[in-house]
Design an enzyme around this catalytic site. Structure first.
Site, PDB file in Angstrom:
ATOM      1  CG  HIS A  97      41.984  44.547  43.555  1.00  0.00           C
ATOM      2  ND1 HIS A  97      41.806  45.625  42.726  1.00  0.00           N
ATOM      3  CD2 HIS A  97      40.793  44.382  44.190  1.00  0.00           C
ATOM      4  CE1 HIS A  97      40.585  46.104  42.867  1.00  0.00           C
ATOM      5  NE2 HIS A  97      39.931  45.364  43.740  1.00  0.00           N
ATOM      6  CG  HIS A  99      38.150  42.558  45.234  1.00  0.00           C
ATOM      7  ND1 HIS A  99      38.018  43.697  45.985  1.00  0.00           N
ATOM      8  CD2 HIS A  99      38.556  41.588  46.092  1.00  0.00           C
ATOM      9  CE1 HIS A  99      38.324  43.432  47.260  1.00  0.00           C
ATOM     10  NE2 HIS A  99      38.668  42.152  47.340  1.00  0.00           N
ATOM     11  CG  ASP A 101      34.826  45.073  41.050  1.00  0.00           C
ATOM     12  OD1 ASP A 101      35.452  44.309  41.808  1.00  0.00           O
ATOM     13  OD2 ASP A 101      34.752  46.308  41.232  1.00  0.00           O
ATOM     14  CG  HIS A 102      39.010  45.400  39.868  1.00  0.00           C
ATOM     15  ND1 HIS A 102      39.439  46.672  39.548  1.00  0.00           N
ATOM     16  CD2 HIS A 102      38.032  45.556  40.792  1.00  0.00           C
ATOM     17  CE1 HIS A 102      38.753  47.563  40.259  1.00  0.00           C
ATOM     18  NE2 HIS A 102      37.895  46.906  41.029  1.00  0.00           N
ATOM     19  CG  HIS A 168      40.254  47.632  47.966  1.00  0.00           C
ATOM     20  ND1 HIS A 168      38.998  47.826  48.475  1.00  0.00           N
ATOM     21  CD2 HIS A 168      40.073  46.940  46.807  1.00  0.00           C
ATOM     22  CE1 HIS A 168      38.100  47.286  47.660  1.00  0.00           C
ATOM     23  NE2 HIS A 168      38.730  46.743  46.639  1.00  0.00           N
ATOM     24  CG  ASP A 190      38.526  49.052  43.614  1.00  0.00           C
ATOM     25  OD1 ASP A 190      38.299  49.889  42.721  1.00  0.00           O
ATOM     26  OD2 ASP A 190      37.911  47.969  43.694  1.00  0.00           O
ATOM     27  CG  HIS A 235      34.361  51.251  41.518  1.00  0.00           C
ATOM     28  ND1 HIS A 235      34.102  50.530  40.365  1.00  0.00           N
ATOM     29  CD2 HIS A 235      35.197  50.459  42.244  1.00  0.00           C
ATOM     30  CE1 HIS A 235      34.762  49.373  40.405  1.00  0.00           C
ATOM     31  NE2 HIS A 235      35.443  49.309  41.523  1.00  0.00           N
TER      32      HIS A 235
HETATM   33 ZN   LIG Z   1      36.373  47.470  42.320  1.00  0.00          ZN
END
Ligand SMILES: [Zn+2]
Length: 263
Positions: A97, A99, A101-102, A168, A190, A235
């Site tokens: 995805h 986001h 942090d990806h 998510h 996630d 995570h």
């Molecule tokens: Zn994440």
């Protein structure tokens, strides 16, 4: 036809969020530092990455309250160098995805085609108001970016299976990787953040459709059982300590995951 020959985890540093975001509404007031990483796949068809971690400068500018800690060695170019590769050698990036942090390292992969769910690209470009921070890094849309939009489940390359697992985010993908010898690895990204959350069917507090999110957790459990796969957590600080990191080869967690087909 041949499957992936080598898999490595590229460390991207850590971030901090409240426990209540990891296990939706449970555990308020406890900050948790958690890992962020991406996956490098050497495959006969090319050199691929699944997600690309976060960009330190962006997080410091847009989400400084997540207290990013990332050394120069934990950037995508430095992690690839540890494995003997340059960013321009990556042929494709699959984003679970978009986001921040990806996808923070996408911009370094100037020759890579970006594969992602069609709805995810649309949502990241024009997010719902409550998703604006999550989609706070737009650098995936860099001048060299070439997008290949996907829909539904598919086999991306021999032994690299993508499963649409929304909740998510709208276009979230999980990846099941068959290896030459060894158990398949199921990177659920996630869908659920930690082993403990996953065991209790708990998704993160960040989501666009929590009902779909619960279905996706259950789907991951079914897939893990069907395939006898090792579920890999994205995570989870404790699980992460047991994972071999680049330049070492990653072959799995070394333990049977909760729903990993043992029962
Ligand atoms: Zn994440």
């Amino acid at each position: 036809m041949a499957k992936a020959t080598r898999v490595r985890l590229l460390d991207s540093g850590t971030l901090v969020i409240d426990q209540s975001h990891i296990t939706w509404n449970i555990g308020c007031g406890t900050p948790v530092r958690f890992p962020v990483y991406s996956v490098l796949i050497e495959h006969p068809d090319g050199l691929f990455m699944f997600d690309t971690g976060y960009d330190l400068e962006l997080v410091n500018a847009v989400l400084p309250f997540e207290l990013p800690e990332q050394t120069p060695e934990q950037t995508v170019p430095a992690q690839l160098a540890k494995c003997g590769f340059k960013p321009e050698e990556i042929d494709a990036v699959i984003n679970s995805h978009l986001h921040f942090d990806h996808c923070g390292g996408n911009k370094h992969l100037v020759n890579a085609t970006t594969f992602l769910h069609q709805d995810e690209l649309r949502e990241a470009r024009t997010p719902e108001p409550f998703e604006r921070l999550g989609y706070g890094d737009k650098s995936f849309d860099h001048p060299n970016a070439k997008f290949e939009l996907l829909d539904g489940d598919l086999e991306f390359a021999d032994g690299i299976h993508l499963f649409h697992t929304p909740g998510h985010t709208i276009g979230h993908y999980s990846m099941l990787l068959e290896l030459e010898g060894g158990r398949p690895l199921l990177f659920m990204a996630d869908v659920s953040y930690t082993a403990a959350a996953y065991a209790s069917d708990l998704q993160a507090g960040f989501h666009i459709d929590p009902v779909a999110g619960v279905r996706s957790i259950r789907r991951i459990k079914r897939l893990a059982k069907e395939w006898g796969a090792d579920v890999i957590f994205t995570h989870d600080a404790e699980a992460f300590r047991g994972y071999a990191l680049a330049p070492e080869t990653f072959t799995g967690s070394g333990v049977l995951s909760a729903a990993g087909g043992a029962q």
